[in-house]
Design an enzyme around this catalytic site. Sequence first.
Site, PDB file in Angstrom:
ATOM      1  N   ASP A 145      47.252  38.310  41.866  1.00  0.00           N
ATOM      2  CA  ASP A 145      45.803  38.210  42.120  1.00  0.00           C
ATOM      3  C   ASP A 145      45.062  39.544  42.019  1.00  0.00           C
ATOM      4  OD1 ASP A 145      43.437  36.823  42.618  1.00  0.00           O
ATOM      5  OD2 ASP A 145      43.797  36.518  44.754  1.00  0.00           O
ATOM      6  N   GLU A 151      39.307  28.302  48.319  1.00  0.00           N
ATOM      7  CA  GLU A 151      39.844  29.560  48.857  1.00  0.00           C
ATOM      8  C   GLU A 151      39.077  29.892  50.139  1.00  0.00           C
ATOM      9  OE1 GLU A 151      39.569  33.075  46.382  1.00  0.00           O
ATOM     10  OE2 GLU A 151      41.166  34.100  47.480  1.00  0.00           O
ATOM     11  N   HIS A 164      43.290  39.505  38.311  1.00  0.00           N
ATOM     12  CA  HIS A 164      41.940  39.864  37.835  1.00  0.00           C
ATOM     13  C   HIS A 164      42.044  41.268  37.258  1.00  0.00           C
ATOM     14  CE1 HIS A 164      39.743  36.589  40.045  1.00  0.00           C
ATOM     15  NE2 HIS A 164      40.874  36.612  40.720  1.00  0.00           N
ATOM     16  N   GLN A 175      32.553  34.310  38.729  1.00  0.00           N
ATOM     17  CA  GLN A 175      32.800  34.815  40.088  1.00  0.00           C
ATOM     18  C   GLN A 175      31.630  34.534  41.044  1.00  0.00           C
ATOM     19  OE1 GLN A 175      35.644  37.046  41.792  1.00  0.00           O
ATOM     20  NE2 GLN A 175      34.463  35.668  43.064  1.00  0.00           N
ATOM     21  N   HIS A 232      48.063  34.600  37.695  1.00  0.00           N
ATOM     22  CA  HIS A 232      46.734  34.764  38.303  1.00  0.00           C
ATOM     23  C   HIS A 232      46.522  36.224  38.716  1.00  0.00           C
ATOM     24  CE1 HIS A 232      43.325  32.889  40.822  1.00  0.00           C
ATOM     25  NE2 HIS A 232      43.196  34.216  40.925  1.00  0.00           N
ATOM     26  N   HIS A 274      39.477  28.544  40.820  1.00  0.00           N
ATOM     27  CA  HIS A 274      39.605  29.106  42.171  1.00  0.00           C
ATOM     28  C   HIS A 274      39.125  27.986  43.088  1.00  0.00           C
ATOM     29  CE1 HIS A 274      40.010  33.072  40.393  1.00  0.00           C
ATOM     30  NE2 HIS A 274      40.144  33.624  41.581  1.00  0.00           N
ATOM     31  N   TRP A 319      38.815  42.807  47.175  1.00  0.00           N
ATOM     32  CA  TRP A 319      39.394  41.705  47.936  1.00  0.00           C
ATOM     33  C   TRP A 319      40.701  42.098  48.606  1.00  0.00           C
ATOM     34  CZ3 TRP A 319      36.715  41.359  43.466  1.00  0.00           C
ATOM     35  CH2 TRP A 319      35.599  40.513  43.464  1.00  0.00           C
TER      36      TRP A 319
END
Length: 421
Positions: A309, A213, A59, A152, A57, A210, A315
């Site tokens: 991630d 979260e 991005h 997203q 996982h 996702h 983030w």
Amino acid sequence: MTVYKNALMRNCSQLKDILVKDGKIAKIADSGTISSENSEKIDLNGRLVCEPYCDPHIHLDYVFTAASFGENSTGTLFDGIASWSDSKSTLTPEIIKERAKKGLLEQLLGGTQYIRTHVDVTDPKLTGLKAMLELREEVKDYADIQIVAFPQEGMYSYKGGEELVEEALKMGADCVGAIPHFEYTAEMGTRSVKKAVELAVKYNKLVDVHCDETDDDMSRFVEVLAYEAMDNGIGEKTTASHTCAMGSYNNAYAFKLFKLLKRSGISFISCPTENIHLQGRYDNYPKRRGLTRVKEMLDDNINVCFAQDSICDPWYPLGNGNLMYVLDAGFHICHLTAPQYMNRALDLITSNGAKTLHLGDSYYLREGNPASFIVIDAKNDFDALRNRAQVLMSVRNGKLLFRKEAPSFGEESLSGYFKMQ
Ligand code: 17E
Ligand code: FE2
């Protein structure tokens, strides 16, 4: 032909030699028993050899955007999404690809060879997807990359989101994504999870949502995902990422939920560094940790693994793709510091990740399989975890990707010091 001599394989006390021929593992046998006259020889000096790390996982289309996208002042998931949404149109496929390559290089140097990247498809131009499709092809000698069509900004909260997800699957994404906790209403969130499973069945893809979260204990989309995956017979191909809300569920609900999770056969991914950073932001004190129930899943034989991630995105401002640091954080945050977990620590970034990625038997270090493995500067899992051990070598399909010298000065200089006392 190459013989890797004196390899210490996990859970095996006897040193082994590994014969690599035509990119495959031709033989694994007790040290000194493979004739190596006509072969190149590499002595591993009793270091730990195991399957490459899996980062299931990340991005990659977001890496290194933190600096230019402005500060996420609240540090929350929702302000991360807002910041990304405001600035993403400034990116081009070229910029995205160049940054993704830098991030990927960091992952590779940490010992990772198998990656699942979520790509934002809530963009009518599908800029990130185009960059990732090219990247997946260009780097295939270095890493296997799975691409998730990830909405997203929502499958339904973003206009045309569902169609963009489907388009991305037709263009070659491997996996269907969703973000139910971000949709405007719970009904839309449930619909998005059902649609993700439906699309996976229609196009024969994997699913990675996702999911929950958030610290909101009423966010319960994981039960919908587990049930839908089970009902459609694709539990083993389905993953719930994050599931942070599970850290806030009451035990009566969690007890009931775990029966379904176990029966469904779905996998879980926790991203310890990002979620300890993003969650708990609406708490004063006591402050929640905001991670999913990793320990309880391990105890219940539910497949769970760790992932990076983010690498410097809106983030999470840190991260360097080295899963050893992620493992270290996860072990602390999830209270995994008992021998039964520490003695198998590497499972969380190797075999459990491989199961999540649906890699099959060819992943494992066995005769006849591709010669893809790493060498860790440690004697066993506990030692690797305690020392946050470095990966000294990475071999892929028989080719050496890199080799580093082990630092040795520390131990030697300290032993001198202690002798003086
Ligand atoms: N997007 C998201 O929805 N959640 C995250 N943790 C990251 C991006 C990094
Ligand atoms: Fe993510």
